[in-house]
Each structure stands twice: as C-alpha cells, then as structure tokens.
Design a protein around this motif. Sequence first.
Motif, PDB file in Angstrom:
ATOM      1  N   ARG A 171      22.497  -3.213   6.389  1.00  0.00           N
ATOM      2  CA  ARG A 171      21.850  -4.434   6.075  1.00  0.00           C
ATOM      3  C   ARG A 171      20.463  -4.210   5.700  1.00  0.00           C
ATOM      4  O   ARG A 171      19.883  -4.717   4.994  1.00  0.00           O
ATOM      5  N   GLN A 190      37.361  -8.902  -4.348  1.00  0.00           N
ATOM      6  CA  GLN A 190      36.248  -8.552  -3.717  1.00  0.00           C
ATOM      7  C   GLN A 190      35.849  -7.168  -3.974  1.00  0.00           C
ATOM      8  O   GLN A 190      34.596  -6.953  -4.104  1.00  0.00           O
ATOM      9  N   GLU A 245      32.635  -8.098   7.201  1.00  0.00           N
ATOM     10  CA  GLU A 245      32.976  -9.377   7.378  1.00  0.00           C
ATOM     11  C   GLU A 245      32.887  -9.832   5.881  1.00  0.00           C
ATOM     12  O   GLU A 245      31.808 -10.399   5.499  1.00  0.00           O
ATOM     13  N   ARG A 246      34.138  -9.947   5.189  1.00  0.00           N
ATOM     14  CA  ARG A 246      34.020 -10.535   3.872  1.00  0.00           C
ATOM     15  C   ARG A 246      34.989 -11.817   3.805  1.00  0.00           C
ATOM     16  O   ARG A 246      35.920 -12.027   4.212  1.00  0.00           O
ATOM     17  N   GLY A 247      34.654 -12.359   2.527  1.00  0.00           N
ATOM     18  CA  GLY A 247      35.571 -13.574   2.091  1.00  0.00           C
ATOM     19  C   GLY A 247      34.844 -14.069   0.933  1.00  0.00           C
ATOM     20  O   GLY A 247      33.781 -13.602   0.352  1.00  0.00           O
ATOM     21  N   LEU A 248      35.672 -15.180   0.402  1.00  0.00           N
ATOM     22  CA  LEU A 248      35.227 -15.715  -0.819  1.00  0.00           C
ATOM     23  C   LEU A 248      35.288 -17.281  -0.624  1.00  0.00           C
ATOM     24  O   LEU A 248      35.813 -17.637   0.209  1.00  0.00           O
ATOM     25  N   TYR A 249      34.849 -17.990  -1.416  1.00  0.00           N
ATOM     26  CA  TYR A 249      34.802 -19.608  -1.488  1.00  0.00           C
ATOM     27  C   TYR A 249      36.263 -19.890  -1.770  1.00  0.00           C
ATOM     28  O   TYR A 249      36.788 -19.286  -2.672  1.00  0.00           O
ATOM     29  N   LYS A 250      36.808 -20.570  -0.784  1.00  0.00           N
ATOM     30  CA  LYS A 250      38.118 -20.742  -0.563  1.00  0.00           C
ATOM     31  C   LYS A 250      38.709 -21.527  -1.781  1.00  0.00           C
ATOM     32  O   LYS A 250      39.609 -21.498  -2.146  1.00  0.00           O
ATOM     33  N   PRO A 278      30.942  -5.990   2.472  1.00  0.00           N
ATOM     34  CA  PRO A 278      30.800  -6.254   3.810  1.00  0.00           C
ATOM     35  C   PRO A 278      32.209  -6.201   4.891  1.00  0.00           C
ATOM     36  O   PRO A 278      33.181  -6.148   3.947  1.00  0.00           O
ATOM     37  N   ASN A 338      20.476  -3.167   2.237  1.00  0.00           N
ATOM     38  CA  ASN A 338      20.766  -3.939   1.629  1.00  0.00           C
ATOM     39  C   ASN A 338      19.651  -4.925   1.275  1.00  0.00           C
ATOM     40  O   ASN A 338      19.781  -6.160   0.779  1.00  0.00           O
ATOM     41  N   THR A 369      26.039  -1.504  11.075  1.00  0.00           N
ATOM     42  CA  THR A 369      25.887  -2.585  10.307  1.00  0.00           C
ATOM     43  C   THR A 369      24.293  -3.022   9.890  1.00  0.00           C
ATOM     44  O   THR A 369      24.024  -3.481   8.977  1.00  0.00           O
ATOM     45  N   ILE A 429      18.854  -7.075   3.560  1.00  0.00           N
ATOM     46  CA  ILE A 429      19.211  -8.356   4.247  1.00  0.00           C
ATOM     47  C   ILE A 429      18.274  -8.585   5.479  1.00  0.00           C
ATOM     48  O   ILE A 429      17.967  -9.636   5.678  1.00  0.00           O
ATOM     49  N   TYR A 443      27.889  -4.021  -2.280  1.00  0.00           N
ATOM     50  CA  TYR A 443      27.627  -4.083  -1.064  1.00  0.00           C
ATOM     51  C   TYR A 443      29.203  -4.907  -0.579  1.00  0.00           C
ATOM     52  O   TYR A 443      29.361  -5.969  -1.353  1.00  0.00           O
TER      53      TYR A 443
END
Lengths: 308, 437
Positions: free
Chosen positions: A48, A142, A82-87, A80, A51, A44, A53, A78
């Motif tokens: 990073r 995503q 650990e990914r997510g979106l604004y809920k 990742p 990227n 990772t 980062i 990219y």
Amino acid sequence: MSNLLEVSEVSKHFGDFKALNNVSIQVPKGSIFGLLGPNGAGKTTLIRVINQITMPDSGEVRLDGDLLNPTHIKDIGYLPEERGLYKSMKVGEQALYLAQLKGLSKIEAKKRLKYWFDRLEIGDWWNKKIQELSKGMAQKIQFVVTVLHNPKLLIFDEPFSGFDPINANLIKDEILRLREEGATVIFSTHRMESVEELCDDIALINKSNKILEGKLIDIKRKYKTNTFEVGLEAENKTALNTNLAEKFIVTEANFKSLNNDLKLNIKLSENETAQDLISFLNQKARINHFVEVIPSANDIFIQTIQNN
Amino acid sequence: MNHLPLIIKREYLTKVKNKSFIVMTILSPIIMIALIAVVAYLSNLNNEKVRVISILDESGLVKTVFKDSDNINYDFLEGVSLEIAKELVNETSNYGLLHIENIKNLDSVSNHIKFYSEESPSLSLISDLERKLEKAFTNLKMEEAGIDISKIEASKVNINIGQENFSGEESSKIDSVIKLIFGCAAGYLLFMFIIIYGNMIMRSVIEEKTSRIIEVIISSVKPVQLMLGKIIGTSLAGITQFVIWVVFGGLLMTIVSLVLGISLMDSSLPQQELMEMASNNQGVEFYFESFKQALSNMPLINLIIAFIFFFIGGYLLYSSLYAAIGAAVDNETDTQQFMLPILMPLILAVYIGIFTVIEDPHGTVSTVFSYIPFTSPVVMLMRIPFGVPIWQQVLSLLVLIGTFMFTVWFAAKIYRVGILMYGKKPSYKELLKWIKY
C-alpha cells in the motif's frame, strides 16, 4: 539504473502498532520479485505504501529513480488480495471506468479492452453484470483491468487464488509474457511452489522487519547445508548404516527408487566435498542415487521465520 | 490527475440507472397524486350529497334561522306529534329530526332541544345546528331584555392590526403565516434531503467496502476525491429525482384535476378558514391582496440566495459525516450507533424551528441555534423570511463553512482509514485514533 523500485528505510505506525520497521527492498528492472512473509507481517502495508494508498511515517520510495508522486499511479498496476468489482455494474462499463481512472482515454481503453477480451476469450461478457459471473470469471476481468494500462510495475497479491488450474496457468503465462515485454512484477503469495516457479528475487518480511532479500538462487546457495541424498546397495545395510553414522551426520531419506536401497541423507562438514563422499561410499557400496539436497523456498521460509 | 468529474459521472449514472431509483422516482408522485385525488374525490362526493333535516319546532321561535344551503335542506313539519314526526322522518329516509319543545322560559331552553337520527350525526353538523340555535335564542333573549339587535349589528367593528417596522415596511398577520410556510418548507426540505440522500451516500460507501473494490479504486484516486465525487454525484441524482417529482407531480396533478373535474388545490384548503374568510366583511379579495403584499414584503432575493448557500453548506456538512460512517462500518446494521449523534442535532433543529422560531423569530434561542453549524442551516432558513440582518447571515454562513471544511477533513481521515478496515465495528475511541494515522 538497474532497479525499477527502491524502497529505503520505510517505517509505518498504526497507533502503537509498528507495521513496518525500516524496511528496504530493491526490485531489479524486468524481474519477478517475490514478497514473502507470514500473515500480518506487513506485506500488504508495504504494497500500500508503494501504491501511495498509505503514506509512510519515514523513509522514501523511488520508482525509476524518482520519488513517488501522483503521476506514478499510471505506472503501477495493482491487483489486491481483497479484490472485487461493482456487483451491479456491467463488465464493459466497469472496465472502462477503472481504465480511465488509471489515465487512459476512453477510446484507447476501449481498444485495449477489446484486445484483451478477445485474447482471454471473454468478449461476450461485455454486457453482463458482475453478479452474473462466477468468481473465477470476475478474477479474469480484474486481471485485465490491472494490466490494461501497460504499467511498468505490476503488483499481484495472491493472483492465483480463486482460479482453477487451467486458468491459473493461463494467468501465469500472461504474467511471464508481460515480463518478457518489459514489465517488472512484484508477487506476493503464500504458495511456495509458484515462488519456486516464477520468482527471480525474493524478500522475506517477518514481524514488520525484512529478514532476507536477494536472488532466489543466491539464497538457496547460502542455505544449502552440504547435504546429499544417496541410495546405496549393500549386503549388510545395518552395518553400513552404523559405519556411515560414525563418520557423518546421517538421517533417513525418503525418495522413490527401483531397488531396495538404503536411503539416507548425509550431511558433510564444511571442509568435505561431494568428491570425498563419493569415493568413501564407492568403497563400501554401490551408489544408485546421488543428489545434492537444495533447500526449497518452502524450507527457507519456514527455517528463517522460525529462527527469527 | 483530476478524476473528480469521472467519479461524479459514475456515481450519478449508477444511481440514476438503478432500477429501484427509477421505480421510486416514477411511482412516488403517482401514488401521492392518486392518494390526493381519492381523498378529494371522496370528500367531494360527500359534499355533493344533499342532506334533508326535518325540523319540528313546537315553540315556533326559531324557524327563521334555518335557511337551505348547498349541503343541507330543511323540511319543516307542523301540527304533528313527536312520535309521528319520527316515523315520518324514518320513512322518508331524511337524515334526522330536530325537535324543539314548546318552551316559554328561555333560560332552560337547552334541555328541551333534541336531535334524532338513524346513525350518529357528524360533529360539524351538530355544532352548525348549535351555532344557529344559539344565535337565535341569544337574539330572542336580548329582545326580551329590550335591547335593539339592529343597533348591535350596526356597532360591530372588524379589526385587522396593520404592522410596520421602524424602517417603514408594512406587514400584517397573514404575512407571518406566509413567512412561516416559506421558512418551514425550506427547513423541512433540507431536513428530508439530508436524511434521504445522506443515507444513499452511506450505503454506496458500504457497498464499495463489501464488494471489496475499494482498494482497486484508491490505488488510482485519492480517497478524498472519491468521497467528494460520491457526495456530489449522489446529490445530483437527488436533485434530478426532486425535479422530476415536482415536474411530473405537477403535470399529473393538472391532468387528474382536469379529468375528474375536481380542483385538488381547493380541497386541501381547510373549509372552515374559507368560510371564515367569506363571512368576514373584507372578503376573499382583501386576503388575496394581502397575500400578494406579504410575498412582496418578504426578502425574496435574500431568501433564495441564502437558501442555496445554507442548503449546500448544510447538506455537505451532514453528507460528509454520513460518508465517514459508511467507511467506518462493514454493513448497514452497524450504522445505528453512529446515526444517533447525526440525527439528534438535525431533529433538534427542526423542533427549534417549529416551536421557537414561530413564537419568537429573533429570540435568544432561535438566534443562538442559527449560529451553531449543525442546526444553523435549518433554523436560519426558517428565520430568514422574518428578516435577519445580512451580517448575521454571513457570520452564520462563515461558521457553517468553517465547520464544513473541518468535517470534510475529519470525514476524509476516517474514510481513508476506514475503507481498508474490515472485521470488527470500531468504537468512538478507535475512530479518534484513526485520525492520527
């Protein structure tokens, strides 16, 4: 210039902890490159660094021949681990925002999103909030956001986690199609069967060091042990077994066969060939099954890490 | 690529479109105005009720001091005994009965006056009665001693010391009060703004961490840009809310006072002061004049400019720290440990402002704290109405800007590392280590 990405001698410390130690990798243009390694090996961190980062302490990274700089952000997609979106944001708004951050204009982003949403048959999600969607659905969005700006380099960290087999296949096909269209893919995963299936090249990182790199097929050649899996039909199996064990290194094998065969793995010494083994076996028994044992990515992974 | 406007826009829109934000923005002024209206309405009701107090003055000495007013009427009983008077009052449901015994010795008068009532009377009523009686008996005693009361009345002098500084600016006591109100309002506004919207920034950083979108975002933008975008976007949302509160609140207030026919402003002014003003020889007009004088005496332009700069500087200083805290932790419950060092100087500043600046606006304590960047925005804003030399303001502002740049750098460092750290809550030592990453 056959390498899209060249990482040379990159090191990174976090306090006393060395996350990367002089790691170099070459990612050929148009390949699917497997970045492998146990948990906490430094994959990772390396991703990073690519990227931008994390800034490396030393070493350099070149993309398409140029040293990494902020204009490369639009060339990389990219996804990742650990990914997510604004809920609480709507799917469409959110995808537009993320696409614009990658440098697309609003109109262009909208056009491409429509294309992708239709393609993956998720067009009616546009006005839904992320919290109304299932995890797999959110993953699809995503994925779209990652590839939307047609980057030269795609980096996927465990892209299939959270997908059911059908959707995992869908995504796999999309990745292969993107490669056909000219993208280069870096693929980090622990699922060796997908490495086997997708990757042309791999690099193995363990404890901050790169310990293996090359074409998967070359590595397999290098790791093969001159071992053959045989199924033999003979009147006296025990005698045959003892006979063989005197001449070769023999272990029991396990495979499916229609006959009540003696199943063995026979390891030859370096100067013996398959021909030698066949002619020897021909005199003693009937050969129903004869296959060269090719090491799987899984075997190579475990073996290399354990020897390291 | 500069994505700052895009980030600001998103932060602003998500804040403003948020349901609880909308509800708070609309409900807060309604609730506030409703409360004020209810209080005003009730106290008006109370005031409109005319109370009748019966007086049985057996001594016949003090009859003249009781004159009917808006709220209280006096009913004089004569030639009845106390028992009958009590019964009478009870039947007529008058508010109470003031009984003054037939006394000749003025020295022991206090023991011979009593107030009878059904319910216990209000404090202000009793003290009003006491004041009237005291005046009457004092006059009586003076007459007994052969002192001419009219001469005493005539020789009364009212003094309001005029104040003037060496450069010739005039001011007065009411000046100081106005200055104080302005200073406190400015300082307190900043304090509230920092706490409310600083927290909002912190929560929005934590949200990005817990939803795990952060890594996607910072593969596209620099963390510093994201942080600044957050701070600016949230602040704009905050300003929007404030403006709506003021405009909407003002509008509501006007409507409510028109509909109910109550002046809400009047009821918020303490009655006592109004009475004192009225009883003063110079009258209300004089006070109005000196109020205008006070306003024009204040360095208004200086105040406005300083307010803008110190407000922005102080707000950014604290909000960058809030953002750093948000980045350092995983959830809101873990923030407590880091909140204290932020809140301490802020609260200290307000206390210094209220207790020290009022007492001595240019004293050592006030001056020193108006240079320390963590307290200077609040303390300096409270000092400025009292006139602070420009060089002091500029120096304090420079210190503030310097510190602000440092905290933004510091917060950005923590932010950059913190947003990618999950799991355990970091200690202060670890935070320091992050800066070196």
